[in-house]
Design an enzyme around this catalytic site. Structure first.
Site, short mmCIF file in Angstrom:
data_model
loop_
_atom_site.label_atom_id
_atom_site.label_comp_id
_atom_site.label_asym_id
_atom_site.label_seq_id
_atom_site.Cartn_x
_atom_site.Cartn_y
_atom_site.Cartn_z
N SER A 1 35.20 51.72 42.41
CA SER A 1 34.90 52.94 41.65
C SER A 1 33.49 52.90 41.06
CB SER A 1 35.94 53.18 40.56
OG SER A 1 36.20 52.02 39.83
N HIS B 1 43.04 49.38 44.55
CA HIS B 1 42.21 49.42 43.32
C HIS B 1 43.10 49.97 42.20
CE1 HIS B 1 38.65 49.38 40.99
NE2 HIS B 1 38.02 50.46 41.44
N HIS C 1 42.97 39.23 43.18
CA HIS C 1 41.77 39.94 42.74
C HIS C 1 40.58 39.52 43.60
CE1 HIS C 1 38.66 41.58 40.09
NE2 HIS C 1 39.62 42.38 39.68
N ARG D 1 42.85 40.89 30.54
CA ARG D 1 43.40 42.20 30.17
C ARG D 1 44.92 42.15 30.29
NH1 ARG D 1 39.92 45.60 34.37
NH2 ARG D 1 40.70 43.88 35.66
N ASP E 1 46.67 45.31 36.28
CA ASP E 1 47.73 46.27 36.54
C ASP E 1 49.14 45.69 36.45
OD1 ASP E 1 45.97 48.42 37.03
OD2 ASP E 1 45.50 47.55 38.97
N1 AMX Z 1 50.15 39.93 47.79
C1 AMX Z 1 50.13 39.60 49.11
N2 AMX Z 1 49.03 39.27 49.79
C2 AMX Z 1 47.90 39.22 49.09
C3 AMX Z 1 47.83 39.49 47.72
C4 AMX Z 1 49.02 39.88 47.07
N3 AMX Z 1 49.05 40.21 45.79
N4 AMX Z 1 46.54 39.36 47.31
C5 AMX Z 1 45.82 39.03 48.40
N5 AMX Z 1 46.64 38.95 49.47
C6 AMX Z 1 46.26 38.73 50.87
C7 AMX Z 1 45.32 39.86 51.30
O1 AMX Z 1 46.06 41.03 51.65
C8 AMX Z 1 44.60 39.22 52.48
O2 AMX Z 1 45.47 39.29 53.59
P1 AMX Z 1 44.91 39.58 55.09
O3 AMX Z 1 43.89 38.54 55.34
O4 AMX Z 1 46.15 39.44 55.91
O5 AMX Z 1 44.35 40.95 55.07
C9 AMX Z 1 44.50 37.77 52.04
O6 AMX Z 1 45.47 37.56 51.00
C10 AMX Z 1 43.13 37.40 51.50
O7 AMX Z 1 42.81 38.30 50.46
P2 AMX Z 1 42.03 37.81 49.15
O8 AMX Z 1 40.71 37.27 49.59
O9 AMX Z 1 42.92 36.93 48.35
O10 AMX Z 1 41.89 39.12 48.33
P3 AMX Z 1 40.92 40.37 48.58
O11 AMX Z 1 39.69 40.14 47.77
O12 AMX Z 1 40.77 40.68 50.03
O13 AMX Z 1 41.78 41.55 47.95
C11 AMX Z 1 43.12 42.62 46.33
C12 AMX Z 1 41.96 41.66 46.57
C13 AMX Z 1 43.16 42.97 44.85
C14 AMX Z 1 42.86 43.90 47.12
C15 AMX Z 1 44.42 41.92 46.77
O14 AMX Z 1 44.63 40.76 45.99
C16 AMX Z 1 45.63 42.82 46.69
O15 AMX Z 1 45.86 43.61 47.61
N6 AMX Z 1 46.41 42.76 45.55
C17 AMX Z 1 47.53 43.64 45.36
C18 AMX Z 1 47.05 45.01 44.95
C19 AMX Z 1 46.47 45.00 43.56
O16 AMX Z 1 47.04 44.45 42.64
N7 AMX Z 1 45.30 45.64 43.38
C20 AMX Z 1 44.69 45.81 42.07
C21 AMX Z 1 43.41 45.05 41.88
C22 AMX Z 1 42.83 45.29 40.50
C23 AMX Z 1 42.27 46.67 40.41
O17 AMX Z 1 41.28 47.01 41.04
N8 AMX Z 1 42.88 47.54 39.65
#
Ligand code: AMX
Length: 433
Positions: A234, A264, A310, A319, A374
């Site tokens: 964002s 996000h 994250h 937070r 979150d």
């Molecule tokens: N559950 C399952 N798998 C997860 C995970 C979770 N909570 N967090 C990361 N992973 C997986 C990713 O999907 C990725 O899988 P892939 O290689 O098969 O695509 C792998 O682990 C490597 O990812 P990463 O390097 O650990 O994280 P990232 O920087 O690519 O992504 C985020 C970060 C937040 C998108 C991811 O942790 C996620 O999807 N979390 C759940 C959604 C969430 O809570 N989002 C909110 C973030 C905070 C915000 O912005 N409000």
């Protein structure tokens, strides 16, 4: 002193500091962009400047150098002024008084916003409603008007600040209007002059709040979600759009469109869906063992556990810790809140195991097993009766306006140029020696 006066005093200092650092350090290398980083969302690539806040992988958010856990009790008025000026104003200080006065003057949401939102299809997402409401007010932009009249570059920051204050004053009203329209809650509730920003938002939503605790939660919620440096989707989107000198309405609406994504800001909605699904499956607060099974089931179905992981953080998000404290003080007996705690006790271990399993299968690890912002906020909001979970990202958005706008003002003040990274093709990469 007004906010405009204070920022006016700071602008020359910001410009001097930027010019000095550029002069002294302009040739230093901040980081290298590998091919993997270009494919991988530029994760961690140091290539932006942000003065308002910083996210350290091991301690989380600090706002203008203050760790969040040290300033958990700030009210949103203070948060915005801290983001903007770098100083913690006392609640009875003159800039807080000016902020409140300006909110009172600017808060009335024009009736055409209501007409536009009412005309939107009933199944529009509340985030689409909020962002449309913000965008439709663009016609009132002070920046756009001043630019059309030939304003000097030196002055860009001032109408940006004007637009920012108007947007901050109206964002709670537009959000609350979207809530009441979308969920048939009756007529919009007007801003109450003299009431603080957080309590006003709580009141305009119309959630019954005899104890005043929902207003307290809104203050905390607005404070915690304010900013998370510049590279997140964002802030980055807002920055890029703003760098074209699109005004604050365009830039903020663009940023919040990014916040609407499930990876996000939409995660807080998804967290609550997952929480409620877990409770429904087990007929109440599940045990740690039941949560473990359900978490594995979610992961094996190819889904993420919302609220965990994250891109930057490698520890429990402060937070989340702050929300946990609020919950312990105000609703420790609520089964939903107890489930948040049990998930916290269980899910990091599940993600660790699952990550090892992924690695054995030749897939990459999960970088962070810990809860993000979150993971806990939704349960608290739900506790007070705001149960329409599709609305939760809108609450996040109202808060995030503070960070987006203070970043935009700083960039306008120091003359940050238009963003234009270079892209390359697969053919180009293939030819690399
Ligand atoms: N559950 C399952 N798998 C997860 C995970 C979770 N909570 N967090 C990361 N992973 C997986 C990713 O999907 C990725 O899988 P892939 O290689 O098969 O695509 C792998 O682990 C490597 O990812 P990463 O390097 O650990 O994280 P990232 O920087 O690519 O992504 C985020 C970060 C937040 C998108 C991811 O942790 C996620 O999807 N979390 C759940 C959604 C969430 O809570 N989002 C909110 C973030 C905070 C915000 O912005 N409000």
């Amino acid at each position: 002193m007004t906010i405009e006066d204070r920022v006016g005093e700071l602008v020359p200092k910001w410009r001097e500091e930027r010019a000095r650092i550029l002069e002294e350090k302009g040739d230093h290398i901040l980081g290298e962009c590998t091919v993997a980083a270009a494919f991988g969302g530029m994760r961690g690539l140091k290539s932006m400047i942000c003065e308002t806040s910083e996210v350290d992988a091991n301690v989380g958010l600090s706002i203008r150098g203050h760790f969040l856990l040290d300033i958990l009790d700030l009210w949103p008025e203070q948060t915005f002024l801290l983001l903007l000026t770098g100083e913690i104003e006392p609640l009875d200080g003159e800039l807080v008084a000016d902020f409140r006065r300006q909110m009172d003057v600017r808060a009335r949401v024009p009736s055409y916003v209501f007409d536009v939102l009412r005309a939107m299809p009933k199944d529009s997402h509340p985030m689409a409603m909020l962002n449309t409401g913000i965008l439709v007010m663009e016609r009132e932009s002070a920046f756009r008007a001043a630019y059309a009249e030939g304003m000097s570059k030196e002055d860009y920051w001032l109408p940006t600040l004007e637009d920012s204050l108007t947007l901050l004053a109206r964002a709670p009203g537009v959000a609350a209007m979207a809530y009441r329209l979308k969920y048939d809650k009756g007529e919009p509730i007007a801003w109450t002059p003299g009431l603080d920003w957080g309590a006003n938002f709580a009141k305009m939503l119309g959630i019954p709040d005899p104890s005043g605790d929902f207003a307290k939660l809104m203050r905390v919620f607005l404070h915690f979600h304010c900013d998370h440096e510049a590279g997140n989707v964002s802030a980055n989107a807002c920055h890029t759009v703003g760098s074209a000198l699109s005004d604050a309405y365009y830039a903020v609406s663009a940023g919040l469109n990014g916040l609407a994504g499930p990876l996000h800001g939409l995660a807080n909605q998804n967290v609550l869906s997952w929480l409620l699904e877990t409770m429904e499956r087990f007929g109440g607060a599940p045990t740690n063992e039941q949560i473990r099974d359900f978490a594995f089931e979610t992961l094996r179905a190819g889904q993420v556990i919302p609220g965990y992981g994250h891109p930057v953080l490698r520890v429990t998000d402060p937070r989340f810790t702050g929300f946990l404290r609020f919950g312990q003080q105000h609703c420790a007996d609520d089964p939903l809140f107890q489930t948040v705690n049990r998930i916290y006790e269980t899910v990091p271990k599940v993600l660790e195991e699952y990550s090892a399993e992924r690695e054995r299968e030749g897939r990459g690890p999960i970088a962070n097993f810990w809860p993000n912002v979150d993971a806990g906020s939704g349960a608290l909001i739900y506790h007070y009766g705001l149960t329409e979970i599709a609305f939760y990202t809108v609450l996040f958005s109202v808060s995030r306006c503070m960070g987006l706008l203070s970043q935009l003002i700083w960039n306008r003040a120091v003359g940050t140029p238009i963003t234009r990274p270079k892209s390359v093709s697969l053919k180009f990469l293939d030819k690399l020696a």
